[in-house]
Design a protein around this motif. Structure first.
Motif, PDB file in Angstrom:
ATOM      1  N   SER A 219      75.019 -25.276  -5.268  1.00  0.00           N
ATOM      2  CA  SER A 219      75.470 -23.883  -5.336  1.00  0.00           C
ATOM      3  C   SER A 219      75.586 -23.368  -6.765  1.00  0.00           C
ATOM      4  CB  SER A 219      76.823 -23.737  -4.632  1.00  0.00           C
ATOM      5  OG  SER A 219      77.805 -24.514  -5.302  1.00  0.00           O
ATOM      6  N   SER A 220      74.954 -24.078  -7.701  1.00  0.00           N
ATOM      7  CA  SER A 220      75.009 -23.697  -9.115  1.00  0.00           C
ATOM      8  C   SER A 220      76.453 -23.581  -9.576  1.00  0.00           C
ATOM      9  CB  SER A 220      74.261 -22.377  -9.369  1.00  0.00           C
ATOM     10  OG  SER A 220      74.200 -22.083 -10.751  1.00  0.00           O
ATOM     11  N   ARG A 221      77.194 -24.694  -9.357  1.00  0.00           N
ATOM     12  CA  ARG A 221      78.583 -24.814  -9.805  1.00  0.00           C
ATOM     13  C   ARG A 221      79.512 -23.837  -9.068  1.00  0.00           C
ATOM     14  NH1 ARG A 221      74.693 -24.955 -13.225  1.00  0.00           N
ATOM     15  NH2 ARG A 221      74.441 -26.697 -14.676  1.00  0.00           N
ATOM     16  N   TYR A 222      79.258 -23.675  -7.768  1.00  0.00           N
ATOM     17  CA  TYR A 222      79.982 -22.713  -6.935  1.00  0.00           C
ATOM     18  C   TYR A 222      79.849 -21.302  -7.506  1.00  0.00           C
ATOM     19  CZ  TYR A 222      81.935 -26.604  -4.323  1.00  0.00           C
ATOM     20  OH  TYR A 222      82.071 -27.728  -3.529  1.00  0.00           O
ATOM     21  N   GLY A 223      78.625 -21.007  -7.957  1.00  0.00           N
ATOM     22  CA  GLY A 223      78.350 -19.684  -8.503  1.00  0.00           C
ATOM     23  C   GLY A 223      77.620 -18.776  -7.529  1.00  0.00           C
ATOM     24  N   LEU A 226      72.889 -18.322  -2.630  1.00  0.00           N
ATOM     25  CA  LEU A 226      71.512 -17.909  -2.377  1.00  0.00           C
ATOM     26  C   LEU A 226      70.614 -18.416  -3.502  1.00  0.00           C
ATOM     27  CD1 LEU A 226      69.619 -16.228  -0.525  1.00  0.00           C
ATOM     28  CD2 LEU A 226      70.047 -14.290  -2.058  1.00  0.00           C
ATOM     29  N   GLU A 227      69.495 -19.036  -3.135  1.00  0.00           N
ATOM     30  CA  GLU A 227      68.569 -19.576  -4.129  1.00  0.00           C
ATOM     31  C   GLU A 227      68.119 -18.475  -5.097  1.00  0.00           C
ATOM     32  OE1 GLU A 227      64.271 -21.950  -4.208  1.00  0.00           O
ATOM     33  OE2 GLU A 227      65.438 -21.810  -2.360  1.00  0.00           O
ATOM     34  N   TYR A 228      68.019 -18.815  -6.370  1.00  0.00           N
ATOM     35  CA  TYR A 228      67.661 -17.834  -7.400  1.00  0.00           C
ATOM     36  C   TYR A 228      66.201 -17.391  -7.305  1.00  0.00           C
ATOM     37  CZ  TYR A 228      72.045 -18.999  -9.752  1.00  0.00           C
ATOM     38  OH  TYR A 228      73.373 -19.192 -10.051  1.00  0.00           O
ATOM     39  N   SER A 229      65.296 -18.309  -6.980  1.00  0.00           N
ATOM     40  CA  SER A 229      63.870 -17.965  -6.963  1.00  0.00           C
ATOM     41  C   SER A 229      63.555 -17.027  -5.808  1.00  0.00           C
ATOM     42  CB  SER A 229      63.020 -19.230  -6.850  1.00  0.00           C
ATOM     43  OG  SER A 229      63.121 -19.782  -5.554  1.00  0.00           O
ATOM     44  N   SER A 230      62.384 -16.403  -5.860  1.00  0.00           N
ATOM     45  CA  SER A 230      61.982 -15.446  -4.827  1.00  0.00           C
ATOM     46  C   SER A 230      61.753 -16.112  -3.484  1.00  0.00           C
ATOM     47  CB  SER A 230      60.694 -14.728  -5.256  1.00  0.00           C
ATOM     48  OG  SER A 230      59.606 -15.654  -5.274  1.00  0.00           O
ATOM     49  N   GLY A 258      66.592 -21.161   0.100  1.00  0.00           N
ATOM     50  CA  GLY A 258      67.865 -21.859   0.127  1.00  0.00           C
ATOM     51  C   GLY A 258      69.083 -20.956   0.266  1.00  0.00           C
ATOM     52  N   ARG A 259      69.982 -21.315   1.176  1.00  0.00           N
ATOM     53  CA  ARG A 259      71.200 -20.533   1.431  1.00  0.00           C
ATOM     54  C   ARG A 259      72.390 -21.469   1.645  1.00  0.00           C
ATOM     55  NH1 ARG A 259      69.657 -15.241   2.750  1.00  0.00           N
ATOM     56  NH2 ARG A 259      67.406 -15.043   3.100  1.00  0.00           N
ATOM     57  N   GLY A 260      73.586 -20.930   1.366  1.00  0.00           N
ATOM     58  CA  GLY A 260      74.812 -21.693   1.566  1.00  0.00           C
ATOM     59  C   GLY A 260      75.104 -22.606   0.383  1.00  0.00           C
ATOM     60  N   ILE A 261      76.248 -23.289   0.399  1.00  0.00           N
ATOM     61  CA  ILE A 261      76.607 -24.126  -0.748  1.00  0.00           C
ATOM     62  C   ILE A 261      75.814 -25.425  -0.786  1.00  0.00           C
ATOM     63  CG2 ILE A 261      78.935 -23.158  -0.945  1.00  0.00           C
ATOM     64  CD1 ILE A 261      80.017 -25.734   0.276  1.00  0.00           C
ATOM     65  N   ILE A 262      75.072 -25.724   0.297  1.00  0.00           N
ATOM     66  CA  ILE A 262      74.193 -26.880   0.289  1.00  0.00           C
ATOM     67  C   ILE A 262      72.733 -26.452   0.139  1.00  0.00           C
ATOM     68  CG2 ILE A 262      73.415 -28.894   1.642  1.00  0.00           C
ATOM     69  CD1 ILE A 262      76.078 -29.314   0.537  1.00  0.00           C
ATOM     70  N   GLN A 263      72.488 -25.119   0.100  1.00  0.00           N
ATOM     71  CA  GLN A 263      71.146 -24.578  -0.088  1.00  0.00           C
ATOM     72  C   GLN A 263      70.167 -25.066   0.982  1.00  0.00           C
ATOM     73  OE1 GLN A 263      69.966 -22.296  -3.088  1.00  0.00           O
ATOM     74  NE2 GLN A 263      72.003 -21.921  -2.268  1.00  0.00           N
ATOM     75  N   LEU A 264      70.496 -24.778   2.255  1.00  0.00           N
ATOM     76  CA  LEU A 264      69.581 -25.104   3.343  1.00  0.00           C
ATOM     77  C   LEU A 264      68.323 -24.254   3.208  1.00  0.00           C
ATOM     78  CD1 LEU A 264      71.924 -25.341   6.464  1.00  0.00           C
ATOM     79  CD2 LEU A 264      70.955 -27.192   5.120  1.00  0.00           C
ATOM     80  N   THR A 265      67.166 -24.905   3.219  1.00  0.00           N
ATOM     81  CA  THR A 265      65.888 -24.240   3.020  1.00  0.00           C
ATOM     82  C   THR A 265      64.984 -24.499   4.220  1.00  0.00           C
ATOM     83  OG1 THR A 265      66.139 -24.723   0.662  1.00  0.00           O
ATOM     84  CG2 THR A 265      63.994 -23.930   1.360  1.00  0.00           C
ATOM     85  N   TRP A 266      64.069 -23.557   4.467  1.00  0.00           N
ATOM     86  CA  TRP A 266      63.059 -23.609   5.521  1.00  0.00           C
ATOM     87  C   TRP A 266      63.565 -23.028   6.849  1.00  0.00           C
ATOM     88  CZ3 TRP A 266      58.609 -24.613   3.322  1.00  0.00           C
ATOM     89  CH2 TRP A 266      58.527 -25.527   2.263  1.00  0.00           C
TER      90      TRP A 266
END
Length: 290
Positions: A219-223, A226-230, A258-266
């Motif tokens: 999560s980018s240090r709980y920041g 949502l994933e930063y890339s497009s 990627g979404r959530g604090i674990i960045q679930l992708t796909w």
């Protein structure tokens, strides 16, 4: 006799909570018996080196039958007093791990336990030379089988950010984060963490450390959540896993990045998650087309 036995058992419990574990204490791991060796130069108790939580290496434990530890985790149920900035070990302290006998024999899992404290006659009270007596109170540094408090979460995140020289104390502060303002608080994070950890048996310090470390990184240090890339790199034709993860049309990449604090992708992963949380119908109606 029963009354006397009960009193003796209660006395043993009290002693286990007071007695410091020192060099030479007898130990067991499942059916294997041995001795505890303190390898650090520390103050003594009854003339022997005092055990602390840093003593968790393989050479600290010698078993009489040749059994040897392979891996060890962290001490549990240790004292609240410190010797040279490290918490003391008690007779009731335990250390989970894995070990094996020599030869082609399967490893065993279990925990190292003290049979004796190593003290002469094991007195009811402890006068530790150079080491304070541990008080019988709740150890605030252990998070096993208890909820986090809001202050716990603040302290943990503050410490993590200090190591990276990040000064902000805010949560989910990045511009791309889609959380509502009411969800960007330590109170809400604490509630969600406690609820999730109870549900999925993340109930020991080691399990909690693993989860917090992974989620803090993802999560980018709980920041953000949502994933930063497009997300275009996940579009079909741009990624070798796109088809297997059910990305079939242009736009699936950004939609299911990627979404959530674990960045679930796909799409496939998020579909499983939302179906688990809200049910298949909710996924079809609300999330599949968004």
């Amino acid at each position: 006799m029963e009354e006397k036995r009960a009193k003796n058992e209660e006395k043993d419990k009290v002693e286990d909570g007071l007695l410091l574990a020192i060099h030479g204490a007898k130990i067991k791991f499942n059916a294997h018996l041995g001795e505890f060796k303190v390898l650090t130069d520390v103050p003594t108790t009854q003339g022997k080196l005092t055990g602390t939580i840093v003593e968790k290496q393989i050479p600290n434990f010698k078993f009489y039958d040749g059994f040897q530890m392979i891996s060890l985790t962290e001490w549990q149920d240790f004292g609240t007093a410190k010797v040279q900035e490290n918490y003391v070990l008690l007779k009731k302290s335990t250390l989970p791990g894995t070990g094996k006998m020599p030869g082609n024999i399967p490893p065993e899992t279990g925990k190292i336990e003290f049979i004796t404290s190593g003290q002469v006659n094991e007195p009811e009270s402890v006068a530790a030379k150079g080491a304070p007596v541990p008080e019988q109170k709740y150890d605030e540094k252990c998070y096993c089988d208890r909820d986090f408090t809001e202050d716990d979460i603040k302290a943990i995140i503050k410490k993590l950010r200090e190591t990276e020289k990040i000064k902000t104390t805010s949560l989910f502060y990045d511009e791309n984060c889609t959380l509502s303002e009411s969800d960007k608080t330590y109170k809400r994070l604490c509630e969600e963490l406690n609820s999730m950890m109870k549900k999925h048996n993340i109930n020991t310090c080691i399990r909690k450390i693993h989860f917090l470390a992974q989620s803090y990184h993802e999560s980018s240090r709980y920041g953000t959540t949502l994933e930063y890339s497009s997300g275009k790199k996940y579009n079909p034709g741009n990624h070798s896993d796109a088809k297997a993860m059910e990305h079939t049309v242009e736009g699936d990449g950004p939609r299911y990045k990627g979404r959530g604090i674990i960045q679930l992708t796909w799409r496939k992963t998020q579909k499983k998650y939302f179906s688990y949380v809200f049910g298949k119908r909710a996924w079809t109606i609300k999330y599949q087309e968004n």
